[in-house]
Structure formats: structure tokens, C-alpha cells
Design a protein around this motif. Structure first.
Motif, PDB file in Angstrom:
ATOM      1  N   LEU A 110     -14.563  -4.538  22.226  1.00 52.47           N
ATOM      2  CA  LEU A 110     -13.821  -3.872  21.097  1.00 52.47           C
ATOM      3  C   LEU A 110     -13.167  -3.524  19.999  1.00 52.47           C
ATOM      4  O   LEU A 110     -13.073  -4.330  18.834  1.00 52.47           O
ATOM      5  N   ASP A 111     -12.314  -5.110  20.244  1.00 54.74           N
ATOM      6  CA  ASP A 111     -11.373  -5.778  19.573  1.00 54.74           C
ATOM      7  C   ASP A 111     -12.972  -6.512  18.105  1.00 54.74           C
ATOM      8  O   ASP A 111     -12.052  -6.412  17.644  1.00 54.74           O
ATOM      9  N   ALA A 112     -12.836  -7.445  19.480  1.00 59.55           N
ATOM     10  CA  ALA A 112     -14.500  -8.297  17.832  1.00 59.55           C
ATOM     11  C   ALA A 112     -15.105  -6.982  16.752  1.00 59.55           C
ATOM     12  O   ALA A 112     -15.287  -6.932  15.405  1.00 59.55           O
ATOM     13  N   ALA A 113     -16.203  -5.152  17.997  1.00 63.41           N
ATOM     14  CA  ALA A 113     -15.980  -4.470  16.774  1.00 63.41           C
ATOM     15  C   ALA A 113     -15.058  -4.187  15.848  1.00 63.41           C
ATOM     16  O   ALA A 113     -14.854  -3.529  14.761  1.00 63.41           O
ATOM     17  N   VAL A 114     -13.905  -4.152  16.414  1.00 64.17           N
ATOM     18  CA  VAL A 114     -12.878  -4.054  15.393  1.00 64.17           C
ATOM     19  C   VAL A 114     -13.030  -4.541  14.106  1.00 64.17           C
ATOM     20  O   VAL A 114     -11.927  -3.977  12.622  1.00 64.17           O
ATOM     21  N   MET A 115     -12.308  -5.733  14.580  1.00 61.88           N
ATOM     22  CA  MET A 115     -12.577  -7.598  13.717  1.00 61.88           C
ATOM     23  C   MET A 115     -13.018  -7.030  12.280  1.00 61.88           C
ATOM     24  O   MET A 115     -13.295  -7.453  11.520  1.00 61.88           O
ATOM     25  N   ILE A 116     -14.973  -6.658  12.699  1.00 58.27           N
ATOM     26  CA  ILE A 116     -15.729  -6.598  11.792  1.00 58.27           C
ATOM     27  C   ILE A 116     -15.647  -5.409  10.745  1.00 58.27           C
ATOM     28  O   ILE A 116     -15.839  -5.638   9.700  1.00 58.27           O
ATOM     29  N   ARG A 117     -15.389  -4.162  11.711  1.00 54.79           N
ATOM     30  CA  ARG A 117     -14.143  -3.480  11.034  1.00 54.79           C
ATOM     31  C   ARG A 117     -13.496  -3.141  10.334  1.00 54.79           C
ATOM     32  O   ARG A 117     -13.516  -3.464   8.489  1.00 54.79           O
ATOM     33  N   ALA A 169     -16.007   1.884  24.361  1.00 52.60           N
ATOM     34  CA  ALA A 169     -16.586   0.793  23.718  1.00 52.60           C
ATOM     35  C   ALA A 169     -17.599   1.229  23.053  1.00 52.60           C
ATOM     36  O   ALA A 169     -17.822   0.931  21.806  1.00 52.60           O
ATOM     37  N   LEU A 170     -18.563   1.811  23.521  1.00 51.60           N
ATOM     38  CA  LEU A 170     -20.446   2.025  22.875  1.00 51.60           C
ATOM     39  C   LEU A 170     -20.096   2.942  22.038  1.00 51.60           C
ATOM     40  O   LEU A 170     -20.337   3.153  21.114  1.00 51.60           O
ATOM     41  N   PHE A 175     -20.278   4.885  16.750  1.00 50.86           N
ATOM     42  CA  PHE A 175     -19.207   5.427  15.329  1.00 50.86           C
ATOM     43  C   PHE A 175     -19.618   4.171  14.196  1.00 50.86           C
ATOM     44  O   PHE A 175     -18.959   4.667  12.999  1.00 50.86           O
ATOM     45  N   ARG A 176     -19.058   2.931  14.126  1.00 50.83           N
ATOM     46  CA  ARG A 176     -18.890   2.096  12.911  1.00 50.83           C
ATOM     47  C   ARG A 176     -20.311   0.943  12.710  1.00 50.83           C
ATOM     48  O   ARG A 176     -19.602   1.085  11.369  1.00 50.83           O
ATOM     49  N   MET A 177     -19.886   1.243  13.925  1.00 53.25           N
ATOM     50  CA  MET A 177     -21.740   0.280  13.084  1.00 53.25           C
ATOM     51  C   MET A 177     -23.321   0.549  13.927  1.00 53.25           C
ATOM     52  O   MET A 177     -23.871   0.115  15.135  1.00 53.25           O
ATOM     53  N   PRO A 178     -23.724   1.869  13.813  1.00 49.95           N
ATOM     54  CA  PRO A 178     -24.495   2.259  13.873  1.00 49.95           C
ATOM     55  C   PRO A 178     -25.877   1.164  14.228  1.00 49.95           C
ATOM     56  O   PRO A 178     -27.028   1.007  13.669  1.00 49.95           O
ATOM     57  N   ASP A 179     -25.882   0.563  12.201  1.00 46.03           N
ATOM     58  CA  ASP A 179     -27.203  -0.297  12.764  1.00 46.03           C
ATOM     59  C   ASP A 179     -27.055  -1.294  13.302  1.00 46.03           C
ATOM     60  O   ASP A 179     -28.201  -2.410  13.401  1.00 46.03           O
ATOM     61  N   LEU A 180     -26.242  -1.422  14.225  1.00 47.13           N
ATOM     62  CA  LEU A 180     -26.016  -2.373  15.712  1.00 47.13           C
ATOM     63  C   LEU A 180     -27.522  -2.061  16.396  1.00 47.13           C
ATOM     64  O   LEU A 180     -28.083  -3.101  16.642  1.00 47.13           O
ATOM     65  N   ALA A 181     -27.665  -1.320  16.598  1.00 47.92           N
ATOM     66  CA  ALA A 181     -28.835  -0.478  17.091  1.00 47.92           C
ATOM     67  C   ALA A 181     -28.736  -1.255  18.719  1.00 47.92           C
ATOM     68  O   ALA A 181     -29.713  -1.658  18.985  1.00 47.92           O
ATOM     69  N   PRO A 200     -17.449  16.340  29.687  1.00 49.51           N
ATOM     70  CA  PRO A 200     -16.688  16.357  29.270  1.00 49.51           C
ATOM     71  C   PRO A 200     -15.363  16.208  28.706  1.00 49.51           C
ATOM     72  O   PRO A 200     -15.266  16.275  27.322  1.00 49.51           O
ATOM     73  N   SER A 201     -15.004  14.610  29.010  1.00 52.64           N
ATOM     74  CA  SER A 201     -13.994  13.753  29.102  1.00 52.64           C
ATOM     75  C   SER A 201     -14.512  12.991  27.384  1.00 52.64           C
ATOM     76  O   SER A 201     -13.902  13.559  27.215  1.00 52.64           O
ATOM     77  N   LEU A 202     -16.081  13.029  27.594  1.00 53.57           N
ATOM     78  CA  LEU A 202     -16.181  11.857  25.701  1.00 53.57           C
ATOM     79  C   LEU A 202     -16.863  13.509  25.404  1.00 53.57           C
ATOM     80  O   LEU A 202     -16.668  12.721  23.914  1.00 53.57           O
ATOM     81  N   LYS A 203     -17.151  13.927  25.856  1.00 51.30           N
ATOM     82  CA  LYS A 203     -17.940  15.156  24.801  1.00 51.30           C
ATOM     83  C   LYS A 203     -16.448  15.402  24.233  1.00 51.30           C
ATOM     84  O   LYS A 203     -16.522  15.595  22.589  1.00 51.30           O
ATOM     85  N   ALA A 204     -15.273  15.625  24.535  1.00 46.95           N
ATOM     86  CA  ALA A 204     -13.449  16.189  23.841  1.00 46.95           C
ATOM     87  C   ALA A 204     -13.676  15.537  22.825  1.00 46.95           C
ATOM     88  O   ALA A 204     -12.438  15.314  22.396  1.00 46.95           O
ATOM     89  N   THR A 205     -13.787  13.806  23.270  1.00 43.56           N
ATOM     90  CA  THR A 205     -13.317  13.094  22.491  1.00 43.56           C
ATOM     91  C   THR A 205     -13.323  12.292  21.716  1.00 43.56           C
ATOM     92  O   THR A 205     -13.710  10.595  21.015  1.00 43.56           O
ATOM     93  N   GLU A 206     -14.739  12.630  21.365  1.00 42.95           N
ATOM     94  CA  GLU A 206     -16.198  11.865  20.217  1.00 42.95           C
ATOM     95  C   GLU A 206     -15.437  11.392  18.915  1.00 42.95           C
ATOM     96  O   GLU A 206     -14.399  12.659  18.528  1.00 42.95           O
ATOM     97  N   PRO A 207     -15.426  10.094  18.877  1.00 44.28           N
ATOM     98  CA  PRO A 207     -14.822  10.517  17.035  1.00 44.28           C
ATOM     99  C   PRO A 207     -15.584  10.678  15.865  1.00 44.28           C
ATOM    100  O   PRO A 207     -16.427  11.694  16.226  1.00 44.28           O
ATOM    101  N   PRO A 208     -14.924  11.735  15.163  1.00 45.65           N
ATOM    102  CA  PRO A 208     -15.361  12.458  14.491  1.00 45.65           C
ATOM    103  C   PRO A 208     -15.848  11.457  13.272  1.00 45.65           C
ATOM    104  O   PRO A 208     -16.519  10.404  13.710  1.00 45.65           O
ATOM    105  N   VAL A 209     -16.671  12.927  12.301  1.00 47.11           N
ATOM    106  CA  VAL A 209     -18.121  11.965  11.627  1.00 47.11           C
ATOM    107  C   VAL A 209     -17.305  11.094  10.804  1.00 47.11           C
ATOM    108  O   VAL A 209     -16.440  10.967   9.868  1.00 47.11           O
ATOM    109  N   ALA A 210     -18.461   9.665  11.119  1.00 40.88           N
ATOM    110  CA  ALA A 210     -17.808   9.329   9.651  1.00 40.88           C
ATOM    111  C   ALA A 210     -18.091   9.050   8.366  1.00 40.88           C
ATOM    112  O   ALA A 210     -18.507   9.713   8.432  1.00 40.88           O
TER     113      ALA A 210
END
Lengths: 210, 210
Positions: A110-117, A169-170, A175-181, A200-210
Motif C-alpha cells: 500500500l505504501d508503495a502504491a500510494v507513493m505511485i499515486r 492492498a489488492l 482501484f488505482r493501478m488497474p494497468d498493473l494486471a 460481505p465485509s469486502l463487498k460493503a467497503t469496495e472503493p468508489p468508482v475511480a
């Protein structure tokens, strides 16, 4: 329905907040926490939040007595000790250190992905630094490779702090790096993530559509 | 003299490693850990380290059975449970959450200071971004102000995880950002730091001359 006694500084896009929200879902504590939604970035701080958490980061959790806890790891452990079910963070023994180390690796992703963001989305384009971006991306790939090759059985064994952290993290990579594939190179991790994403815990907390 | 059973991936300049070294000193466990010195930066990773810790970060701690723990917070808590003296991380109750939150604030100071270091020392000059630097510096100043105004009595009450983390953060500011001159604005914190800096654990772990 009880009145929430705690306030969570929240953003639906923050993967660190999401870890906390997933734990609240999994442990049946959602109604104990009011959400206070915050808009912020490292170059656009939020004055309200800074009063409660001088680090200026979310999540932060204000308790009933006014005490504020941060960061996500402290909050996760606090909340995991406030319910009567099975702990999602092993309290002791070798399981505790191993699960927390996997969670720490997920946080490093996450830290690395946030840095990239921040680099690609916030920073002016002429100031982007490819060597930095490449090394952050390499870090993510190394961590995913470790999870795929060495940790998939452990991940599958319990939906606890390690699994919650890796799933968030995944989800953030999607959410932010879909091209990473990443799924093409890490099929076991992809299969695991598809399965746990039905919770349900993951479904209910999905990030918003980017 | 026992043979060290653990290996700590180490750099004398890393403030996150220093926290671990201070805890080893304070708890009498120095002879249990062999140091493996690593040279790395976010744009110059270390292949040896990456094999043991795919996050590519120090500190990492290899145990006798080959298990590797990271990051510094996980290692600190693990090591704090391996000695028979008073715990340096309260095991439970409100003290635990408050001391860990202060430690988290110290880590946030370190994260911001390390970001400034990377920006000004590693990144090519034409790619520096003043807005980023200013916001990281503001974060450090807010955190120091909180420690000065709201946490100095707590800091003085015990040399534990909170105090160790803050001391290592202040030491890093002196090491890498001497022009910050934080003592002028935070005299109580300066006095506290001068006192604790006399402890053998801090004296023995001072960063190298820059």
C-alpha cells in the motif's frame, strides 16, 4: 440500536481506512462507530483532522473519552480487543508475529502504491521521476511474488489481520493501478482474492468508482 | 557469551533500525542479535535483503528458525516479549493505546523526514516539488507542537516505546535536518531530549556523522 460511542475519520477511497472498516464488519462492531468523512491529500491537509491527529492522516479513531488513536495498526488492534469473538489478530505466540509480518508486507504494498499515486496524480508531470516509480513498482511485484509463492496457504487459513490487509492492498491496486494486471502473474493470489471478495465485509467497503 | 540466535538487518543511519537497537540495549538483549549491515535506498535496493524481506526495508529480523519478521513495530513488540524485565510496550489497557499512538506520531515524523530526505538528497534537483516539501515539513511541525504542548508529561513518565520512538525521531531530525532548529520552538521537548540523550542506549546508537 445503540448510539455510536466512537468516531472514525474516514474516506471511502483510503485503503488504510478500509482495513478498519472490514474489521468492524467482521467483528460486528459497525454500530459502535460514527463515520466522519474527510477529504485530504498530502498537499491539501484537513484542519479538522489535524486538530485530532497532528500526523494529519486517516484513519484516526476518537474514543468516547475524547482520546484519539492512530494509525491504522493501533486502531485495528484496539478494536480487535473490544469484541468477544475470535481475535482477528492472534494475541500471542508465533502466529502473532507471522500474521503481523504478512500484514506489514501488505502495508508496504500500500505504501508503495500510494507513493505511485502521489507521484503520478498529484505531482506536476515535469517533476515525475521514473527511477522512483520503477522501484516502487518493483517493490509491489516482489511482495506479490512472495505472497503467491510462499504465503498463499497461510492467507487461505484464516480471514484475519493478514488476510484483511492483503485483500485491502489488492483492492487498492485494482482501484488505482488497474494497468498493473497483477492477476496474470499471480494466479493463486487472484483465485484467493476472488473468493474472499465475496465476503460481505469486502463487498460493503469496495472503493468508489475511480 | 552466548552465540547470537537472531540476525538484524541493520544500518547505523536508519532511525527505524535505531528504535530496535535502543530497545535491545534497554532490555539487555544485545548479545542475542547479530547485526548484518545493509546499504540501500529506495532507488538502490539490496538483493540480499529482498530475499528475506520482499518489502526491501530495514529493520528486518531473522529468527533462529529462519522466520523473518518486519517491520520495526512488529520487531519491537516481538523483542519486548523476549525479556523478563518490565515491558517497554504496555501489554494492555489504555496505556497501551496511548503509548502506541505517541509512537505512531513519532513514526509519522520519521516518515515525513525520510520523505524530505529522499526528495532533497536522492531526487534530481529539477524534479523537486516545493509544495510536497512544505507539507511534509508542516506535518513534522504539527507533531512536534503536539508533543511539546500535550504530551511532554507523558513522555517524561517512562522511557518506553513512546519515548524511544520520539527520541529516535528527534535524533533523526538533528542528523538529517539540522537547519530545522526545532529546539527554539519546543523548549520542553528539547530539555527532555537532552536528558534522555544521556542514556547509554541512545549514546551507543547515535547516527554516524553525516
Amino acid at each position: 440500536m445503540s448510539t455510536p460511542s466512537m468516531t472514525l475519520f474516514h474516506s471511502p477511497a483510503s485503503p488504510f481506512v478500509r482495513k478498519v472498516m472490514v474489521l468492524l464488519h467482521e467483528t460486528g462492531q459497525l454500530d459502535r462507530v460514527a463515520l466522519k468523512t474527510i477529504v485530504l491529500s498530502p498537499v491539501n491537509p484537513n484542519a479538522d483532522l489535524n486538530q485530532d491527529n497532528p500526523a494529519g492522516k486517516i484513519p484516526a479513531l476518537r474514543l468516547a473519552d475524547g482520546t484519539v488513536l492512530h494509525d491504522s495498526r493501533v486502531i485495528l488492534e484496539y478494536l480487535d480487543q473490544q469484541h468477544v469473538g475470535n481475535p482477528l489478530i492472534p494475541r500471542e505466540g508465533s502466529a502473532r508475529w507471522r500474521r503481523l509480518t504478512i500484514a506489514s508486507l501488505a502495508d508496504a504494498i500500500l505504501d508503495a502504491a500510494v507513493m505511485i499515486r502521489y507521484e503520478t496524480f498529484l505531482r506536476p508531470q515535469e517533476k515525475h521521476w521514473d527511477l522512483w516509480l520503477d522501484n516502487q513498482q518493483d517493490k509491489i511485484e516482489r511482495a506479490l511474488t512472495h505472497l503467491e509463492q510462499d504465503a498463499i496457504a497461510e492467507l487461505s487459513s484464516a480471514f484475519d489481520i493478514a488476510a484483511i490487509s492483503v485483500a485491502c492492498a489488492l483492492g487498492y491496486l485494482d482501484f488505482r493501478m488497474p494497468d498493473l494486471a497483477w492477476r496474470k502473474r499471480h494466479p493463486k493470489l487472484a483465485k484467493w482474492f476472488a473468493e474472499v471478495s465475496e465476503r460481505p465485509s469486502l463487498k460493503a467497503t469496495e472503493p468508489p468508482v475511480a
